[in-house]
Design a protein around this motif. Structure first.
Motif, PDB file in Angstrom:
ATOM      1  N   ILE A 154       0.789  -1.257   0.014  1.00 57.00           N
ATOM      2  CA  ILE A 154       0.006  -0.023  -0.057  1.00 57.00           C
ATOM      3  C   ILE A 154       0.980   1.171  -0.099  1.00 57.00           C
ATOM      4  O   ILE A 154       1.908   1.473   1.081  1.00 57.00           O
ATOM      5  CB  ILE A 154      -0.886   0.234   1.346  1.00 57.00           C
ATOM      6  CG1 ILE A 154      -1.825  -1.056   1.455  1.00 57.00           C
ATOM      7  CG2 ILE A 154      -1.788   1.148   1.346  1.00 57.00           C
ATOM      8  CD1 ILE A 154      -2.928  -1.201   0.242  1.00 57.00           C
ATOM      9  N   TYR A 158      -1.876   6.363  -1.578  1.00 52.62           N
ATOM     10  CA  TYR A 158      -3.028   5.799  -1.603  1.00 52.62           C
ATOM     11  C   TYR A 158      -3.455   5.957  -0.242  1.00 52.62           C
ATOM     12  O   TYR A 158      -4.746   6.340  -0.238  1.00 52.62           O
ATOM     13  CB  TYR A 158      -2.890   4.425  -1.889  1.00 52.62           C
ATOM     14  CG  TYR A 158      -4.058   3.231  -1.711  1.00 52.62           C
ATOM     15  CD1 TYR A 158      -4.864   3.258  -2.913  1.00 52.62           C
ATOM     16  CD2 TYR A 158      -4.390   2.874  -0.660  1.00 52.62           C
ATOM     17  CE1 TYR A 158      -6.012   2.489  -2.674  1.00 52.62           C
ATOM     18  CE2 TYR A 158      -5.497   1.935  -0.533  1.00 52.62           C
ATOM     19  CZ  TYR A 158      -6.458   2.015  -1.454  1.00 52.62           C
ATOM     20  OH  TYR A 158      -7.558   1.238  -1.541  1.00 52.62           O
ATOM     21  N   SER A 212      -9.075  -0.470   1.565  1.00 52.02           N
ATOM     22  CA  SER A 212      -7.748  -0.558   1.708  1.00 52.02           C
ATOM     23  C   SER A 212      -7.441  -2.411   1.946  1.00 52.02           C
ATOM     24  O   SER A 212      -6.739  -2.898   1.585  1.00 52.02           O
ATOM     25  CB  SER A 212      -7.206   0.045   2.983  1.00 52.02           C
ATOM     26  OG  SER A 212      -7.045   1.583   2.535  1.00 52.02           O
ATOM     27  N   THR A 214      -9.602  -4.796   0.890  1.00 55.89           N
ATOM     28  CA  THR A 214      -9.979  -5.392  -0.437  1.00 55.89           C
ATOM     29  C   THR A 214      -8.563  -5.388  -1.510  1.00 55.89           C
ATOM     30  O   THR A 214      -8.291  -6.089  -2.054  1.00 55.89           O
ATOM     31  CB  THR A 214     -10.976  -4.811  -1.138  1.00 55.89           C
ATOM     32  OG1 THR A 214     -10.704  -3.310  -1.410  1.00 55.89           O
ATOM     33  CG2 THR A 214     -12.494  -4.854  -0.105  1.00 55.89           C
ATOM     34  N   GLU A 215      -8.144  -4.109  -1.269  1.00 55.60           N
ATOM     35  CA  GLU A 215      -6.557  -4.021  -1.938  1.00 55.60           C
ATOM     36  C   GLU A 215      -5.591  -4.940  -1.486  1.00 55.60           C
ATOM     37  O   GLU A 215      -4.933  -5.473  -2.280  1.00 55.60           O
ATOM     38  CB  GLU A 215      -6.317  -2.709  -1.897  1.00 55.60           C
ATOM     39  CG  GLU A 215      -4.943  -2.228  -2.918  1.00 55.60           C
ATOM     40  CD  GLU A 215      -5.315  -2.391  -4.525  1.00 55.60           C
ATOM     41  OE1 GLU A 215      -4.516  -2.044  -4.906  1.00 55.60           O
ATOM     42  OE2 GLU A 215      -6.656  -2.283  -4.659  1.00 55.60           O
ATOM     43  N   ARG A 218      -6.418  -8.518  -2.729  1.00 54.70           N
ATOM     44  CA  ARG A 218      -6.032  -8.424  -4.157  1.00 54.70           C
ATOM     45  C   ARG A 218      -4.613  -8.565  -4.400  1.00 54.70           C
ATOM     46  O   ARG A 218      -4.173  -9.420  -5.075  1.00 54.70           O
ATOM     47  CB  ARG A 218      -6.483  -7.251  -4.897  1.00 54.70           C
ATOM     48  CG  ARG A 218      -6.325  -7.405  -6.459  1.00 54.70           C
ATOM     49  CD  ARG A 218      -6.641  -6.330  -7.028  1.00 54.70           C
ATOM     50  NE  ARG A 218      -6.014  -4.889  -6.932  1.00 54.70           N
ATOM     51  CZ  ARG A 218      -4.747  -4.650  -7.525  1.00 54.70           C
ATOM     52  NH1 ARG A 218      -4.455  -5.557  -8.352  1.00 54.70           N
ATOM     53  NH2 ARG A 218      -4.241  -3.765  -7.350  1.00 54.70           N
ATOM     54  N   ARG A 219      -3.739  -7.843  -3.554  1.00 56.27           N
ATOM     55  CA  ARG A 219      -2.445  -7.903  -3.881  1.00 56.27           C
ATOM     56  C   ARG A 219      -1.557  -8.936  -3.322  1.00 56.27           C
ATOM     57  O   ARG A 219      -0.548  -9.623  -3.684  1.00 56.27           O
ATOM     58  CB  ARG A 219      -1.811  -6.527  -3.528  1.00 56.27           C
ATOM     59  CG  ARG A 219      -2.230  -5.277  -4.352  1.00 56.27           C
ATOM     60  CD  ARG A 219      -1.416  -4.045  -3.722  1.00 56.27           C
ATOM     61  NE  ARG A 219      -1.725  -2.887  -4.798  1.00 56.27           N
ATOM     62  CZ  ARG A 219      -1.082  -1.905  -5.303  1.00 56.27           C
ATOM     63  NH1 ARG A 219       0.218  -2.011  -4.792  1.00 56.27           N
ATOM     64  NH2 ARG A 219      -1.458  -1.076  -5.841  1.00 56.27           N
ATOM     65  N   GLU A 224     -10.379 -11.730  -4.334  1.00 54.07           N
ATOM     66  CA  GLU A 224     -11.377 -10.612  -4.714  1.00 54.07           C
ATOM     67  C   GLU A 224     -12.311 -10.564  -3.431  1.00 54.07           C
ATOM     68  O   GLU A 224     -13.016 -11.605  -2.975  1.00 54.07           O
ATOM     69  CB  GLU A 224     -12.329 -10.803  -5.952  1.00 54.07           C
ATOM     70  CG  GLU A 224     -13.018  -9.460  -6.209  1.00 54.07           C
ATOM     71  CD  GLU A 224     -13.891  -9.743  -7.503  1.00 54.07           C
ATOM     72  OE1 GLU A 224     -14.370  -8.573  -8.216  1.00 54.07           O
ATOM     73  OE2 GLU A 224     -14.138 -10.956  -8.022  1.00 54.07           O
TER      74      GLU A 224
END
Length: 438
Positions: A154, A158, A212, A214-215, A218-219, A224
């Protein structure tokens, strides 16, 4: 439990998102959320940070979200923030929170867990609710490992873009609170990885923290995840929801008595009652719309407020507490007897007469008895003159413990005390005074 299970069976076929829509409980929703909920049993969570040893009625919005989620056949997780509670969420705050000691934090956590267990079903099979504590996974994570394995995913830009940070930049935000969204984001990642949790719910002020998470999912996991947030509850007159002249309305009966709690809902405006019936009760759409029609035909009866007060008081406290609150209201507003006063617990009694002018009297003065006029004028100053006292008594305007005083020779003594300590004086229909024997 039987009633809850029956309701659960009835509502399992209901669409969770559709339920929230007609209730006005959706502010933001991530694309794909409704589709996910329609095809599988979804694990969803909401976090409750321990800022006090009790939740308040603002928290009740999120509790109702979890309740609807479970009633729709999904699995709710209530996360208590043993770790995040040590940091402090900057969302919606204009200044830094005070950091809690571990002893205070644990006290707060215990109080909140006890309350959450009243609202959700923890024994209904696959979608039984669970309470999780993020301290359980954060306590074993080293700082350097967290920075290397999580923080690198992150960017600062962001994090700076989030409203919870932007709103604090002018007055300053510590690195401690700045890091909160990363820690909450990791909660979502951890629950996704270990509890198959794909959905986070919360208030609209939590959107930045949630995405943040959900990101990170994903990463870090190539997965998802989804989100739904509710509008912040407001009052029609612009006042702050959940606040009264005496302060916050708590779910803990020791902080806000069932009587005071009941009165809060009973006294909301018509516009607010219509909205709150949708948010804070499980009444269905047809029932609520019928209440609105009935209310429009006879607003003075206040059917919406009465239904709202009953539903929420029974849910948060109990049906017995609701009935006691109704009886207590009758006592204060013209009904009741000495016996009904005496039947109240001391806590309920004091709640009913909270804010009433009070006067202390020496208990020994009552041993031999005190003439009513002497009590009203000389001993307490309830009335300013003996002439006023005589005039009120002659006109039937004075009552002691709900019993009308008919003679100027009336004597108040130790037998008049309620709970061995209190005497209630009533002047006219609406003016009460509390006399406390010390």
């Amino acid at each position: 439990m039987a009633n809850f299970l029956s309701l659960l069976q009835i509502q399992k076929s209901m669409n969770f998102i559709e339920e929230l829509r007609w209730r006005g409980m959706i502010h933001d929703m991530m694309p794909g959320t409704e589709e996910l909920l329609s095809k599988e049993m979804v694990v969803g969570y909401i976090g409750f940070d321990p800022t006090a040893d009790s939740l308040h009625i603002g928290s009740l919005v999120q509790i109702m979200l979890l309740k609807h989620l479970q009633l729709a056949g999904h699995k709710p997780l209530a996360l208590v923030g043993g770790a995040t509670g040590m940091i402090g969420d900057p969302s919606g705050k204009s200044e830094e929170r005070k950091l809690l000691t571990e002893d205070v934090l644990q006290k707060f956590l215990n109080g909140q867990k006890k309350q959450l267990e009243k609202f959700l079903d923890f024994d209904c099979g696959k979608n039984a609710a669970e309470i999780v504590n993020n301290y359980d996974w954060f306590k074993n994570i080293r700082l350097l490992d967290f920075l290397r394995e999580t923080g690198k995913h992150i960017t600062v830009s962001y994090m700076l873009s989030k409203d919870s940070v932007q709103n604090r930049l002018e007055n300053g935000i510590s690195f401690t609170e700045f890091s909160y969204q990363l820690i909450q984001g990791y909660d979502f990642y951890y629950l996704y990885s270990n509890h198959n949790c794909k959905l986070q719910l919360g208030g609209s002020d939590q959107w930045g923290n949630i995405v943040s998470g959900t990101e990170l999912i994903r990463r870090m996991a190539g997965g998802e995840a989804f989100a739904v947030t509710t509008p912040l509850v407001t009052k029609a007159d612009g006042g702050k929801f959940g606040k009264t002249e005496s302060g916050t309305v708590w779910l803990d009966p020791d902080k806000t008595s069932p009587y005071q709690f009941y009165q809060f809902w009973l006294n909301v405006s018509d516009d607010d009652a219509s909205k709150y019936l949708r948010i804070f009760t499980l009444l269905d759409k047809k029932t609520i719309e019928k209440l609105e029609v009935d209310h429009a035909e006879a607003p003075h009866v206040r059917v919406m407020q009465k239904a709202l007060a009953r539903e929420v008081t029974c849910m948060v406290h109990s049906e017995q507490d609701f009935e006691t609150a109704v009886e207590s209201s009758g006592i204060l507003f013209g009904q009741g007897t000495r016996e009904s006063l005496a039947n109240l617990s001391e806590g309920d009694f004091l709640s009913v007469f909270d804010g009433v002018p009070s006067f202390d009297i020496d208990a020994s003065d009552l041993s031999a008895g005190v003439n009513i006029i002497d009590l009203l004028v000389d001993k307490t100053k309830v009335l300013l003159s003996r002439g006023e006292a005589r005039k009120l008594i002659q006109g039937g305007g004075i009552s002691v413990n709900k019993e009308k005083v008919e003679q100027e020779s009336f004597v108040v003594d130790s037998q008049s005390l309620i709970n061995s300590k209190y005497i209630i004086i009533q002047k006219g229909k609406k003016n009460y005074y509390l006399i406390v024997a010390q």
